[in-house]
Design an enzyme around this catalytic site. Structure first.
Site, short mmCIF file in Angstrom:
data_model
loop_
_atom_site.label_atom_id
_atom_site.label_comp_id
_atom_site.label_asym_id
_atom_site.label_seq_id
_atom_site.Cartn_x
_atom_site.Cartn_y
_atom_site.Cartn_z
N THR A 169 0.86 -1.18 0.00
CA THR A 169 0.00 0.00 0.00
C THR A 169 0.90 1.24 0.00
O THR A 169 2.00 1.17 0.53
CB THR A 169 -0.83 0.01 1.31
OG1 THR A 169 -1.44 -1.25 1.45
CG2 THR A 169 -1.86 1.11 1.30
N VAL A 198 -12.67 -5.73 -0.69
CA VAL A 198 -12.27 -4.40 -0.29
C VAL A 198 -11.49 -4.52 1.02
O VAL A 198 -11.95 -5.17 1.95
CB VAL A 198 -13.49 -3.47 -0.07
CG1 VAL A 198 -13.03 -2.09 0.40
CG2 VAL A 198 -14.28 -3.36 -1.36
N ASP A 200 -8.68 -2.47 3.95
CA ASP A 200 -8.76 -1.32 4.87
C ASP A 200 -8.61 0.01 4.16
O ASP A 200 -9.10 1.03 4.63
CB ASP A 200 -7.65 -1.43 5.91
CG ASP A 200 -6.28 -1.31 5.27
OD1 ASP A 200 -5.58 -0.30 5.50
OD2 ASP A 200 -5.89 -2.22 4.51
N THR A 220 -0.67 0.73 6.57
CA THR A 220 -0.33 -0.29 5.58
C THR A 220 -0.16 -1.60 6.33
O THR A 220 0.17 -1.61 7.51
CB THR A 220 0.97 0.07 4.83
OG1 THR A 220 1.43 -1.10 4.12
CG2 THR A 220 2.08 0.53 5.76
N HIS A 222 -1.70 -5.84 6.84
CA HIS A 222 -2.78 -6.79 6.57
C HIS A 222 -4.13 -6.11 6.77
O HIS A 222 -4.54 -5.81 7.88
CB HIS A 222 -2.64 -8.02 7.48
CG HIS A 222 -3.66 -9.06 7.17
ND1 HIS A 222 -4.65 -9.42 8.06
CD2 HIS A 222 -3.88 -9.77 6.03
CE1 HIS A 222 -5.42 -10.34 7.47
NE2 HIS A 222 -4.98 -10.57 6.26
N GLY A 223 -4.83 -5.88 5.67
CA GLY A 223 -6.04 -5.07 5.66
C GLY A 223 -7.13 -5.54 6.61
O GLY A 223 -7.74 -4.75 7.32
#
Length: 319
Positions: A169, A198, A200, A220, A222-223
């Site tokens: 990210t 989708v 984070d 940034t 692990h979403g």
């Protein structure tokens, strides 16, 4: 009320950065920080600065955002982005968008031209058309490296989780001379993710948050973990309780790790212009400009400092 000294902080993603990509990642975050800072120096707003910095990284194939984004299970690029203005808490975001070069630009248009905050997939596409944003063929965003990784992850004995450690990210936070803060974050998401996933990045409070009363953060990592703890807002909460940016970032990352086992990184600036770049992963490329000094690094404890003039000179010669 004396004028604030502008500050910009950028990140190019937390995770594992392979040796052969280090130089490119360093150069990319430095370039983005210098571009954002030059916007601030010319009297531009924090929102202008973070958009410019993120756009610079979306255009750089070293990062998992814009060109260079990872591919979903079907082999396509689907991108998420967010931007937020700390002055009035306005925000704009896109999720699962395809075939545009700069999702952050679309997010900004959503913030400024609609009453909404988040547009997804087909609707985002229609809005981009209405705004005259040029469509580009999806292939243009795909690098050989992304395709290679996608193929590897399709192999029956592959473990995509292993690859997720190399997340990328990109994000930026800034405070301008008026004391306004802003954040922006953009990503291609997780490699081989389900269609329509989708993360984070597009979610306010998770991928980013900005409020003049406390500061701005971009995250940034692990979403799904970031969303569980609403990481960006959590850091600002800790700063509101009186923690410094660094302690607030470490406390929030620590909570995410112990509570849900998630790793990640954070860049943050508070309303006084103090900043931090912290991560619980092995690495995170980051850069900051404050007081005409550029700071940057990738490894924990690594911090290079150059004057902006010196950095701009080597920028012109090519890194």
């Amino acid at each position: 009320l004396g004028r604030m000294k502008p500050v910009i902080v950028v990140h190019g993603g937390a995770g594992r950065i392979f040796k052969e990509r280090e130089e490119g990642c360093r150069a990319g975050v430095v370039r983005a920080a210098l571009r954002g800072y030059s916007v601030l120096k010319q009297g531009g707003s924090a929102v202008d600065a973070v958009e410019e910095a993120v756009r610079s990284m979306e255009d750089d194939p070293h990062f998992n955002a814009g060109c260079g984004s990872v591919l979903n299970e079907k082999g396509e690029v689907e991108m998420d982005a967010i931007i937020m203005d700390g002055k009035n808490l306005d925000s704009g975001a896109v999720s699962a968008v395809k075939c545009i070069a700069n999702p952050v630009k679309l997010a900004r248009l959503i913030m400024e031209k609609t009453k909404h905050m988040l547009l997804t997939d087909h609707g985002a596409h229609l809005f981009a058309q209405a705004m005259g944003i040029p469509e580009i063929p999806g292939e243009k965003l795909i690098t050989e490296r992304s395709r290679e990784r996608w193929r590897k992850n399709l192999e029956p004995d592959s473990n995509p989780e292993e690859f997720q450690k190399d997340l990328g990210t990109v994000g930026a936070v800034a405070i301008d001379s008026e004391g306004n803060v802003a954040c922006a974050t953009s990503t291609g998401g997780l490699s081989n993710k389900l269609i329509g996933r989708v993360g984070d990045t597009a979610c306010i409070g998770s991928g980013g948050y900005a409020d003049n009363h406390s500061g701005a953060a971009s995250t940034t990592g692990h979403g799904e973990s970031i969303m569980k703890v609403v990481l960006a807002r959590l850091i600002l909460y800790h700063m509101e309780q009186g923690m410094s940016p660094e302690v607030a970032a470490d406390t929030a990352l620590d909570y995410m790790k112990t509570r849900v086992g998630g790793l990640g990184g954070i860049i943050v600036v508070n309303k006084a212009g103090e900043w931090a770049a912290r991560f619980s992963t092995k690495q995170m490329s980051w850069a900051t400009v404050k007081d005409d000094n550029l700071h940057y690094g990738i490894y924990a404890g690594e911090k290079h400092i150059k004057s902006v003039d010196e950095a701009l000179a080597s920028e012109r010669e090519g890194f």
